[in-house]
Scaffold this active site. Structure first.
Site, PDB file in Angstrom:
ATOM      1  N   THR A   7       0.894  -1.098   0.020  1.00  0.00           N
ATOM      2  CA  THR A   7      -0.061   0.005  -0.017  1.00  0.00           C
ATOM      3  C   THR A   7       0.930   1.445   0.159  1.00  0.00           C
ATOM      4  OG1 THR A   7       0.090  -0.099   2.441  1.00  0.00           O
ATOM      5  CG2 THR A   7      -1.884  -1.325   1.062  1.00  0.00           C
ATOM      6  N   LYS A  15      -7.532  -6.380 -15.803  1.00  0.00           N
ATOM      7  CA  LYS A  15      -5.805  -6.515 -15.036  1.00  0.00           C
ATOM      8  C   LYS A  15      -5.562  -7.624 -14.631  1.00  0.00           C
ATOM      9  CE  LYS A  15      -4.798  -4.456 -10.345  1.00  0.00           C
ATOM     10  NZ  LYS A  15      -4.450  -3.059  -9.045  1.00  0.00           N
ATOM     11  N   LYS A  57      -2.654  -8.975 -11.928  1.00  0.00           N
ATOM     12  CA  LYS A  57      -1.558  -8.304 -11.034  1.00  0.00           C
ATOM     13  C   LYS A  57      -0.255  -9.302 -11.252  1.00  0.00           C
ATOM     14  CE  LYS A  57      -2.039  -7.041  -8.127  1.00  0.00           C
ATOM     15  NZ  LYS A  57      -1.792  -5.473  -7.028  1.00  0.00           N
ATOM     16  N   ASP A  89      -0.115  -5.335 -12.355  1.00  0.00           N
ATOM     17  CA  ASP A  89       0.509  -3.993 -11.791  1.00  0.00           C
ATOM     18  C   ASP A  89       1.339  -4.806 -11.542  1.00  0.00           C
ATOM     19  OD1 ASP A  89       1.024  -2.722  -9.034  1.00  0.00           O
ATOM     20  OD2 ASP A  89      -1.155  -3.304  -8.835  1.00  0.00           O
ATOM     21  N   ASN A 119       3.075  -4.435  -9.058  1.00  0.00           N
ATOM     22  CA  ASN A 119       3.407  -3.320  -6.990  1.00  0.00           C
ATOM     23  C   ASN A 119       4.711  -3.153  -7.436  1.00  0.00           C
ATOM     24  OD1 ASN A 119       0.602  -5.553  -6.595  1.00  0.00           O
ATOM     25  ND2 ASN A 119       0.810  -3.531  -5.593  1.00  0.00           N
ATOM     26  N   GLU A 169       0.391   0.152 -13.987  1.00  0.00           N
ATOM     27  CA  GLU A 169       0.535   0.205 -12.441  1.00  0.00           C
ATOM     28  C   GLU A 169       2.005   0.058 -12.152  1.00  0.00           C
ATOM     29  OE1 GLU A 169      -2.999  -0.743 -11.393  1.00  0.00           O
ATOM     30  OE2 GLU A 169      -2.363  -0.909  -9.041  1.00  0.00           O
ATOM     31  N   ASN A 193      -1.019   3.088  -6.894  1.00  0.00           N
ATOM     32  CA  ASN A 193      -1.674   3.465  -5.343  1.00  0.00           C
ATOM     33  C   ASN A 193      -1.096   3.399  -4.422  1.00  0.00           C
ATOM     34  OD1 ASN A 193      -2.300  -0.006  -6.366  1.00  0.00           O
ATOM     35  ND2 ASN A 193      -1.747   0.369  -4.082  1.00  0.00           N
ATOM     36  N   ASP A 216      -8.969   5.501  -3.783  1.00  0.00           N
ATOM     37  CA  ASP A 216      -9.111   4.469  -3.114  1.00  0.00           C
ATOM     38  C   ASP A 216      -9.710   4.982  -1.320  1.00  0.00           C
ATOM     39  OD1 ASP A 216      -9.179   3.175  -0.744  1.00  0.00           O
ATOM     40  OD2 ASP A 216      -7.986   1.163  -0.954  1.00  0.00           O
ATOM     41  N   HIS A 220      -8.321   1.790  -6.469  1.00  0.00           N
ATOM     42  CA  HIS A 220      -7.324   0.597  -6.149  1.00  0.00           C
ATOM     43  C   HIS A 220      -8.631  -0.302  -4.853  1.00  0.00           C
ATOM     44  CE1 HIS A 220      -5.017  -0.842  -2.414  1.00  0.00           C
ATOM     45  NE2 HIS A 220      -4.811  -0.927  -3.396  1.00  0.00           N
ATOM     46  N   SER A 221      -8.598  -1.238  -5.007  1.00  0.00           N
ATOM     47  CA  SER A 221      -9.285  -2.323  -4.421  1.00  0.00           C
ATOM     48  C   SER A 221      -8.479  -3.481  -2.990  1.00  0.00           C
ATOM     49  CB  SER A 221     -10.298  -2.946  -5.120  1.00  0.00           C
ATOM     50  OG  SER A 221      -9.966  -4.320  -4.979  1.00  0.00           O
ATOM     51  N   ASN A 222      -8.724  -3.529  -2.357  1.00  0.00           N
ATOM     52  CA  ASN A 222      -7.983  -4.793  -1.648  1.00  0.00           C
ATOM     53  C   ASN A 222      -9.291  -5.375  -0.863  1.00  0.00           C
ATOM     54  OD1 ASN A 222      -5.406  -4.617  -1.043  1.00  0.00           O
ATOM     55  ND2 ASN A 222      -5.990  -2.654   0.739  1.00  0.00           N
TER      56      ASN A 222
HETATM   57  O1  GKR Z   1      -4.564  -8.215  -3.042  1.00  0.00           O
HETATM   58  O2  GKR Z   1      -2.344  -9.035  -3.665  1.00  0.00           O
HETATM   59  C1  GKR Z   1      -3.375  -7.928  -3.558  1.00  0.00           C
HETATM   60  C2  GKR Z   1      -2.971  -6.883  -4.177  1.00  0.00           C
HETATM   61  O3  GKR Z   1      -1.858  -6.559  -4.601  1.00  0.00           O
HETATM   62  C3  GKR Z   1      -3.316  -5.344  -3.026  1.00  0.00           C
HETATM   63  O4  GKR Z   1      -3.390  -6.100  -1.775  1.00  0.00           O
HETATM   64  C4  GKR Z   1      -2.973  -4.398  -3.872  1.00  0.00           C
HETATM   65  O5  GKR Z   1      -2.734  -3.144  -2.983  1.00  0.00           O
HETATM   66  O6  GKR Z   1      -4.634  -4.571  -5.476  1.00  0.00           O
HETATM   67  C5  GKR Z   1      -3.703  -3.510  -4.912  1.00  0.00           C
HETATM   68  C6  GKR Z   1      -2.570  -3.092  -5.864  1.00  0.00           C
HETATM   69  O7  GKR Z   1      -4.013  -2.933  -6.429  1.00  0.00           O
HETATM   70  O8  GKR Z   1      -1.954  -2.727  -5.993  1.00  0.00           O
HETATM   71 MG    MG Z   2      -1.597  -1.478  -7.627  1.00  0.00          MG
END
Ligand code: GKR
Ligand code: MG
Length: 419
Positions: free
Chosen positions: A96, A187, A189, A217, A219, A242, A265, A289, A316-318
């Site tokens: 985050t 999207k 991850k 994304d 991260n 992202e 994010n 968010d 954004h979401s969790n």
């Molecule tokens: O749920 O593992 C996850 C995501 O990586 C989340 O924790 C991220 O905060 O979805 C989020 C993001 O867009 O970075």
């Molecule tokens: Mg993200």
């Protein structure tokens, strides 16, 4: 219209072993559910993080609220500043972005603000979107949020999605999500496998879903040089890229060479980050968010800043439940500049604490609930069960890295800029 009682209930719900740059999701995701009980039996609902540190801070605010007017948001802000001023909430999962005192205050404030707006809506018999100025759209678009994943948790608990670690399996996951929810953008991850493999996966998605806006994304899992290379290889394929790399400086380096906008994010997560990021032209899209940007009204204010500087707004979401989804839908509908399809982890859970029926995905979108407040009602039995799960599971904070080490051994290194 005074607050009489504040009830915060930590809950847990089953989460699949989803992979990200820091590790893997634990068997349960944690959330806090808030009930603000006010005069005349009106109850305002809120939902946010379930980590012990957040719960502790929220409970200290809860103790101060009885007797306050539920329409007095400035009083809430003063209480949060007085009780928590200077404190910094940190989490262990590292997904985050940075931690600052202003982000901590905004996070705790946002938790209560949503519940106060919900209660206000019940008093006025109007939906929260009306309290935010009215709907700019009747329904809010979401994107399919794909994850690589293990087939089962360490205790052998599997799920309907199975093992997803190849491009082929990922396309299958996308197909199920699109068929089931009607999503019209996708999207991925990333940051899990070497970038070449993830580039191939995005290309496979582009072939399988022609014309769909795509995002990846990692991260912040790549170096700026890798981010530039991925941007070059996926030019014309990605809607936005992202958080390819950590930090404003690195993002600016990638942005200068990338054809598509960069979104974040992670490098812009509180007001302190906006000026340096805008000055460096590090981002083209901000993922808002309300959980950490200070609630629904501050998210709208953030949107105006983005609009003024030509930065697009997404969301954004969790891992989350229905109260959060309702809040996301109301604020997105009432924020004209929020034009990108929002993220949601919704398809990854199979339980909730709200009564079913109000929040439905059709054509990848959720209609804004029309009932008073957020328009959702708590199911007290489901809440009690989710609280029992919280007690039983023994998790008190999110920690994807330690859990991953139990799968992959202590050599696993979570990382920001692994490739
Ligand atoms: O749920 O593992 C996850 C995501 O990586 C989340 O924790 C991220 O905060 O979805 C989020 C993001 O867009 O970075
Ligand atoms: Mg993200």
């Amino acid at each position: 219209m005074k607050i009489r009682e504040v009830v915060i209930t930590p809950v847990a719900f089953a989460d699949p072993p989803l992979l990200n740059v820091m590790g893997v999701h634990e068997p349960y995701a944690l959330r806090s559910i808030l009930q603000l009980v006010c005069d005349d039996g009106v109850v305002g609902l809120g939902e946010s993080y379930g980590d012990a540190t957040f719960l502790d801070q929220a409970r200290r605010i809860a103790a101060e609220l009885p007797g306050e007017d539920v329409f007095n948001l400035p009083a809430l802000r003063r209480i949060v500043d007085r009780v928590l001023g200077g404190e910094v909430f940190t989490d262990r999962h590292g997904l985050t972005g940075g931690f600052t005192s202003s982000k901590t205050l905004a996070t705790v404030y946002g938790f209560f603000e949503v519940a106060m707006l919900d209660a206000q809506g019940h008093y006025l018999n109007r939906p929260v979107s009306d309290l935010l100025g009215g709907k700019a759209r009747d329904e809010v678009d979401f994107s399919a949020y794909l994850f690589y994943k293990f087939g089962e948790h360490l205790d052998g608990r599997g799920d309907e999605w199975g093992d997803v670690r190849t491009a082929e399996a990922l396309v299958g996951e996308a197909r199920t999500m699109v068929d089931r929810y009607g999503f019209r953008s996708i999207k991925l991850k990333g940051g899990v496998f070497p970038p070449e493999q993830e580039i191939e996966a995005v290309q496979a998605l582009a072939d399988a879903f022609p014309g769909y806006p795509l995002r990846i994304d990692p991260n912040g899992g790549w170096t700026p040089a890798t981010g530039i290379r991925v941007a070059r290889e996926l030019a014309g394929v990605l809607e936005y890229l992202e958080d390819p790399t950590p930090g404003i400086e690195g993002m600016a380096e990638v942005a200068a060479q990338a054809q598509m906008p960069l979104a974040t994010n992670m490098c812009v997560v509180c007001l302190d980050h906006l000026e340096p990021a805008l000055r460096a032209r590090a981002i083209g899209v901000l993922l808002s968010d309300h959980h950490f940007w200070g609630g629904l009204r501050d998210t709208q204010a953030l949107s105006m800043t983005c609009q003024a500087f030509g930065v697009g707004l997404s969301m954004h979401s969790n891992s989350h439940l229905g109260i959060s989804l309702a809040a996301m839908v109301h604020v997105a509908a009432a924020t004209p500049h929020l034009t990108y399809a929002c993220d949601t982890h919704w398809p990854w859970k199979d339980t909730d604490v709200i009564e079913p029926g109000v929040l439905e995905f059709r054509g990848g979108a959720v209609r804004v609930p029309e009932g008073p407040g957020l328009g959702v009602r708590l199911d007290q039995d489901a809440l009690a069960r989710a609280h029992e799960d919280y007690i039983r599971c023994g998790q008190t904070k999110r920690d994807d890295t330690s859990y991953m080490k139990r799968f992959a051994g202590n050599d696993f290194e979570p990382n920001k800029a692994r490739w």
